[in-house]
Write a protein that holds these residues in place. Structure first.
Motif, PDB file in Angstrom:
ATOM      1  N   ARG A  47      40.826  14.264  50.987  1.00 12.42           N
ATOM      2  CA  ARG A  47      40.236  13.822  49.716  1.00 12.42           C
ATOM      3  C   ARG A  47      40.069  12.309  49.738  1.00 12.42           C
ATOM      4  O   ARG A  47      40.881  11.595  50.328  1.00 12.42           O
ATOM      5  CB  ARG A  47      41.154  14.200  48.539  1.00 12.42           C
ATOM      6  CG  ARG A  47      41.094  15.660  48.181  1.00 12.42           C
ATOM      7  CD  ARG A  47      41.871  15.874  46.912  1.00 12.42           C
ATOM      8  NE  ARG A  47      43.268  15.491  47.129  1.00 12.42           N
ATOM      9  CZ  ARG A  47      44.311  16.245  46.883  1.00 12.42           C
ATOM     10  NH1 ARG A  47      44.147  17.425  46.369  1.00 12.42           N
ATOM     11  NH2 ARG A  47      45.527  15.819  47.117  1.00 12.42           N
ATOM     12  N   LYS A  49      40.507   8.606  48.633  1.00 14.02           N
ATOM     13  CA  LYS A  49      41.646   7.973  47.959  1.00 14.02           C
ATOM     14  C   LYS A  49      41.233   7.278  46.673  1.00 14.02           C
ATOM     15  O   LYS A  49      41.905   7.389  45.666  1.00 14.02           O
ATOM     16  CB  LYS A  49      42.302   6.944  48.876  1.00 14.02           C
ATOM     17  CG  LYS A  49      43.027   7.537  50.035  1.00 14.02           C
ATOM     18  CD  LYS A  49      43.684   6.449  50.841  1.00 14.02           C
ATOM     19  CE  LYS A  49      44.439   7.027  52.008  1.00 14.02           C
ATOM     20  NZ  LYS A  49      45.085   5.993  52.806  1.00 14.02           N
ATOM     21  N   ASN A  51      38.645   7.315  44.178  1.00 13.70           N
ATOM     22  CA  ASN A  51      37.521   7.935  43.497  1.00 13.70           C
ATOM     23  C   ASN A  51      37.572   7.568  42.021  1.00 13.70           C
ATOM     24  O   ASN A  51      37.620   8.417  41.141  1.00 13.70           O
ATOM     25  CB  ASN A  51      37.576   9.450  43.686  1.00 13.70           C
ATOM     26  CG  ASN A  51      36.249  10.095  43.368  1.00 13.70           C
ATOM     27  OD1 ASN A  51      35.264   9.408  43.147  1.00 13.70           O
ATOM     28  ND2 ASN A  51      36.236  11.417  43.337  1.00 13.70           N
TER      29      ASN A  51
END
Length: 117
Positions: A47, A49, A51
């Motif tokens: 994912r 980091k 966002n």
């Protein structure tokens, strides 16, 4: 009879010592984090980091239009008062120059030259 100072002091001491006794009696719980599986760790690493701004993709920022009417009204108000302000400034500076006591003004210079003749 006891003075009220001692009774208040006794109440404060009882509350402080009682709170301290309760704090010592309660056991602190140790923190044990849950172990992640290897798959969960890989998914967390995959994912992004940072966002932070993803929430704003659908949000439209509403820009306020420039208040041209208010700017125009202010301009016309200044335009209408400018001649009156200029006349007041000119009259005031003339009065100050005429009543100048510390220096030689142009009106007094003319008077003193006439007196000498």
């Amino acid at each position: 009879m006891r003075p009220p100072f001692f009774s208040r002091l006794l109440v404060v001491l009882v509350l402080v010592t009682g709170g301290a006794a309760l704090a010592q009696r309660r056991q602190l719980q140790s923190f044990q984090g849950e172990e992640m599986t290897q798959e969960e760790r890989d998914a967390a690493r995959a994912r992004p980091k940072y966002n932070i701004h993803s929430y704003g993709k659908d949000i439209q920022i509403k820009e306020e239009p420039i208040p041209w009417k208010a700017i125009g009204l202010g301009f016309f108000a200044l335009l209408a008062t400018a001649p009156f302000a200029w006349r007041a400034y000119r009259n005031t500076t003339k009065e100050i120059a005429d009543s100048n006591v510390f220096g030689v003004s142009s009106a007094r210079a003319g008077e003193s030259s006439q007196d000498e003749q």
